[in-house]
Each structure stands twice: as C-alpha cells, then as structure tokens.
Design a protein around this motif. Structure first.
Motif, PDB file in Angstrom:
ATOM      1  N   GLY A 116      38.168  17.060  -3.998  1.00 15.74           N
ATOM      2  CA  GLY A 116      36.926  17.689  -5.060  1.00 15.74           C
ATOM      3  C   GLY A 116      36.607  16.380  -5.963  1.00 15.74           C
ATOM      4  O   GLY A 116      35.569  16.126  -6.046  1.00 15.74           O
ATOM      5  N   GLN A 117      37.816  15.436  -5.919  1.00 15.21           N
ATOM      6  CA  GLN A 117      37.240  14.286  -6.975  1.00 15.21           C
ATOM      7  C   GLN A 117      36.418  13.182  -6.130  1.00 15.21           C
ATOM      8  O   GLN A 117      35.641  12.672  -6.553  1.00 15.21           O
ATOM      9  CB  GLN A 117      38.704  13.505  -7.296  1.00 15.21           C
ATOM     10  N   HIS A 118      36.799  13.179  -4.704  1.00 18.96           N
ATOM     11  CA  HIS A 118      35.678  12.391  -3.927  1.00 18.96           C
ATOM     12  C   HIS A 118      34.559  12.697  -3.838  1.00 18.96           C
ATOM     13  O   HIS A 118      33.452  12.009  -4.279  1.00 18.96           O
ATOM     14  CB  HIS A 118      36.522  12.194  -2.629  1.00 18.96           C
ATOM     15  N   ILE A 119      34.337  14.135  -3.783  1.00 21.51           N
ATOM     16  CA  ILE A 119      32.928  14.529  -3.660  1.00 21.51           C
ATOM     17  C   ILE A 119      32.129  14.401  -5.228  1.00 21.51           C
ATOM     18  O   ILE A 119      31.130  13.985  -5.019  1.00 21.51           O
ATOM     19  CB  ILE A 119      32.767  15.902  -3.256  1.00 21.51           C
ATOM     20  N   HIS A 120      32.774  14.721  -6.144  1.00 23.56           N
ATOM     21  CA  HIS A 120      32.327  14.376  -7.537  1.00 23.56           C
ATOM     22  C   HIS A 120      31.876  12.966  -7.643  1.00 23.56           C
ATOM     23  O   HIS A 120      30.955  12.578  -8.081  1.00 23.56           O
ATOM     24  CB  HIS A 120      33.296  14.861  -8.651  1.00 23.56           C
ATOM     25  N   ASP A 121      32.894  12.092  -7.144  1.00 21.08           N
ATOM     26  CA  ASP A 121      32.576  10.574  -7.253  1.00 21.08           C
ATOM     27  C   ASP A 121      31.341  10.167  -6.460  1.00 21.08           C
ATOM     28  O   ASP A 121      30.530   9.270  -6.940  1.00 21.08           O
ATOM     29  CB  ASP A 121      33.715   9.729  -6.991  1.00 21.08           C
ATOM     30  N   TYR A 122      31.195  10.720  -5.314  1.00 22.97           N
ATOM     31  CA  TYR A 122      30.177  10.503  -4.605  1.00 22.97           C
ATOM     32  C   TYR A 122      28.751  10.886  -5.252  1.00 22.97           C
ATOM     33  O   TYR A 122      27.845  10.320  -5.284  1.00 22.97           O
ATOM     34  CB  TYR A 122      30.105  11.086  -3.220  1.00 22.97           C
ATOM     35  N   LEU A 123      28.709  12.044  -5.551  1.00 22.26           N
ATOM     36  CA  LEU A 123      27.589  12.555  -6.261  1.00 22.26           C
ATOM     37  C   LEU A 123      27.088  11.849  -7.550  1.00 22.26           C
ATOM     38  O   LEU A 123      26.169  11.650  -8.009  1.00 22.26           O
ATOM     39  CB  LEU A 123      27.681  14.073  -6.443  1.00 22.26           C
ATOM     40  N   ALA A 124      28.196  11.503  -8.239  1.00 22.44           N
ATOM     41  CA  ALA A 124      27.943  10.917  -9.648  1.00 22.44           C
ATOM     42  C   ALA A 124      27.672   9.241  -9.335  1.00 22.44           C
ATOM     43  O   ALA A 124      26.843   8.755  -9.904  1.00 22.44           O
ATOM     44  CB  ALA A 124      29.387  10.567 -10.332  1.00 22.44           C
ATOM     45  N   SER A 125      27.753   8.803  -7.875  1.00 23.66           N
ATOM     46  CA  SER A 125      27.386   7.397  -7.751  1.00 23.66           C
ATOM     47  C   SER A 125      25.915   7.357  -7.074  1.00 23.66           C
ATOM     48  O   SER A 125      25.243   6.371  -6.962  1.00 23.66           O
ATOM     49  CB  SER A 125      28.314   6.748  -6.364  1.00 23.66           C
ATOM     50  N   VAL A 126      25.243   8.537  -6.853  1.00 29.52           N
ATOM     51  CA  VAL A 126      23.988   8.542  -6.222  1.00 29.52           C
ATOM     52  C   VAL A 126      22.987   9.057  -7.436  1.00 29.52           C
ATOM     53  O   VAL A 126      23.221   9.955  -8.000  1.00 29.52           O
ATOM     54  CB  VAL A 126      23.846   9.652  -5.357  1.00 29.52           C
ATOM     55  N   SER A 127      21.845   8.186  -7.649  1.00 26.04           N
ATOM     56  CA  SER A 127      20.769   8.764  -8.491  1.00 26.04           C
ATOM     57  C   SER A 127      19.676   9.453  -7.836  1.00 26.04           C
ATOM     58  O   SER A 127      19.587   9.218  -6.573  1.00 26.04           O
ATOM     59  CB  SER A 127      20.390   7.529  -9.251  1.00 26.04           C
ATOM     60  N   LEU A 128      18.655  10.097  -8.698  1.00 26.58           N
ATOM     61  CA  LEU A 128      17.634  10.752  -8.011  1.00 26.58           C
ATOM     62  C   LEU A 128      16.886   9.517  -7.396  1.00 26.58           C
ATOM     63  O   LEU A 128      16.352   9.675  -6.342  1.00 26.58           O
ATOM     64  CB  LEU A 128      16.873  11.313  -9.094  1.00 26.58           C
ATOM     65  N   ALA A 129      16.670   8.343  -8.021  1.00 21.94           N
ATOM     66  CA  ALA A 129      16.039   7.191  -7.377  1.00 21.94           C
ATOM     67  C   ALA A 129      16.596   6.756  -6.122  1.00 21.94           C
ATOM     68  O   ALA A 129      15.947   6.676  -5.148  1.00 21.94           O
ATOM     69  CB  ALA A 129      15.994   6.067  -8.398  1.00 21.94           C
ATOM     70  N   ASP A 130      17.845   6.840  -5.938  1.00 29.62           N
ATOM     71  CA  ASP A 130      18.436   6.665  -4.876  1.00 29.62           C
ATOM     72  C   ASP A 130      18.096   7.728  -3.586  1.00 29.62           C
ATOM     73  O   ASP A 130      17.829   7.109  -2.255  1.00 29.62           O
ATOM     74  CB  ASP A 130      19.927   6.784  -4.840  1.00 29.62           C
ATOM     75  N   VAL A 131      18.074   8.854  -4.107  1.00 29.67           N
ATOM     76  CA  VAL A 131      17.631   9.793  -2.849  1.00 29.67           C
ATOM     77  C   VAL A 131      16.143   9.641  -2.599  1.00 29.67           C
ATOM     78  O   VAL A 131      15.738   9.767  -1.312  1.00 29.67           O
ATOM     79  CB  VAL A 131      17.488  11.350  -3.680  1.00 29.67           C
ATOM     80  N   LEU A 132      15.289   9.319  -3.690  1.00 30.27           N
ATOM     81  CA  LEU A 132      13.984   9.012  -3.341  1.00 30.27           C
ATOM     82  C   LEU A 132      13.582   7.971  -2.356  1.00 30.27           C
ATOM     83  O   LEU A 132      12.820   8.195  -1.574  1.00 30.27           O
ATOM     84  CB  LEU A 132      13.035   9.361  -4.460  1.00 30.27           C
TER      85      LEU A 132
END
Length: 151
Positions: A116-132
């Motif tokens: 769960g911490q790895h998943i949170h860390d991954y999601l916290a490392s990605v910004s909306l701009a990164d997705v776009l």
C-alpha cells in the motif's frame, strides 16, 4: 487494493479539466460528456475536490471549474485522497498493532501495508501534467525472484 470508481473518475475528470487549461472555466456537463460520467456523480466529486483546494469554481455565464493550482503541482495521490476514503490493502487499521485476526496482527500485515505504501508513493510521484504529457515513471522490470530482505 481496489480503487473505487470515485478515485478513477476523479482522476479522469481532473485530467480532462487539466487538458482544457487556457480555455476558461469548464462545465461539469462538458467533462461528463467527454468522459462518459454522470453529471450528478461529477458534482459530488467536485464538491470534494473544491474542499481540498484542487479546483475552483466560477459562477455565471461561461462558469464551471478550473484547476486551483498548476497541473505540475497536483499529484494523483492528492486527487484520490480528496474523493475517497483512505485506500488500504490490509483489513486492519493502518499503523495498528492489533485488529487483524483475533485482536492480533496477522502474519501478512507488513506485506500488505508495504505494498500500500509503494502504491501511494507511486501515485504521489505522478502529477496531472505527467499524465497529460505521458511522462509516467517507468515500470519496474520483472526480474523473477524478489531480492532477499535484510533486517
């Protein structure tokens, strides 16, 4: 870990909104149509997103929503945390020493909590701009057996 539709739809709607930056406020009806999400459901999500300071609303003709901060400053984890209850993998309370099975910590507690911490860390490392801009972190290659854990 199961991500609810609130989390998925919240991220989809925010990515859509971020993609419209520069075109003024965007109505929920427009986002709902493009993303095929119920407008009523989006309203519920945007109340939560506004409360957390991720979007701001504009009233009147041409009203709608816009990002409250630049897309580079909005993390995917922020969006998910704004629209969902905390997402956990274990069936016990996070950080709890008891409560898994019969009042004691279960054998796999640390495994699931670590995941769960790895998943949170991954999601916290990605910004909306990164997705776009499709700048997502590279996947970790499957190397077969996991490295030995040392204590």
């Amino acid at each position: 870990m199961k991500l609810s539709t609130r989390g998925r739809y919240g991220v989809m709607a925010m990515a859509d909104l971020a993609s419209q930056t520069g075109s003024g406020a965007v109505s929920l009806a427009e986002i709902a149509e493009r993303q095929m999400i119920s407008p009523a459901y989006l309203e519920q999500l945007f109340v939560r997103l506004r409360r957390q300071g991720l979007v701001e609303s504009a009233r009147g003709p041409g009203g709608g929503f816009r990002l409250a901060r630049p897309a580079d400053d909005i993390r995917i984890a922020d969006i998910i945390e704004a629209v969902e209850e905390p997402t956990t993998i274990t069936r016990c309370e996070t950080g709890s020493e008891t409560g898994c099975v019969g009042g004691a910590r279960c054998l796999t507690h640390d495994l699931w909590e670590g995941l769960g911490q790895h998943i949170h860390d991954y999601l916290a490392s990605v910004s909306l701009a990164d997705v776009l801009q499709k700048r997502l972190p590279a996947r970790i290659p499957n190397t077969g057996r996991p490295a030995e854990l040392t204590h």
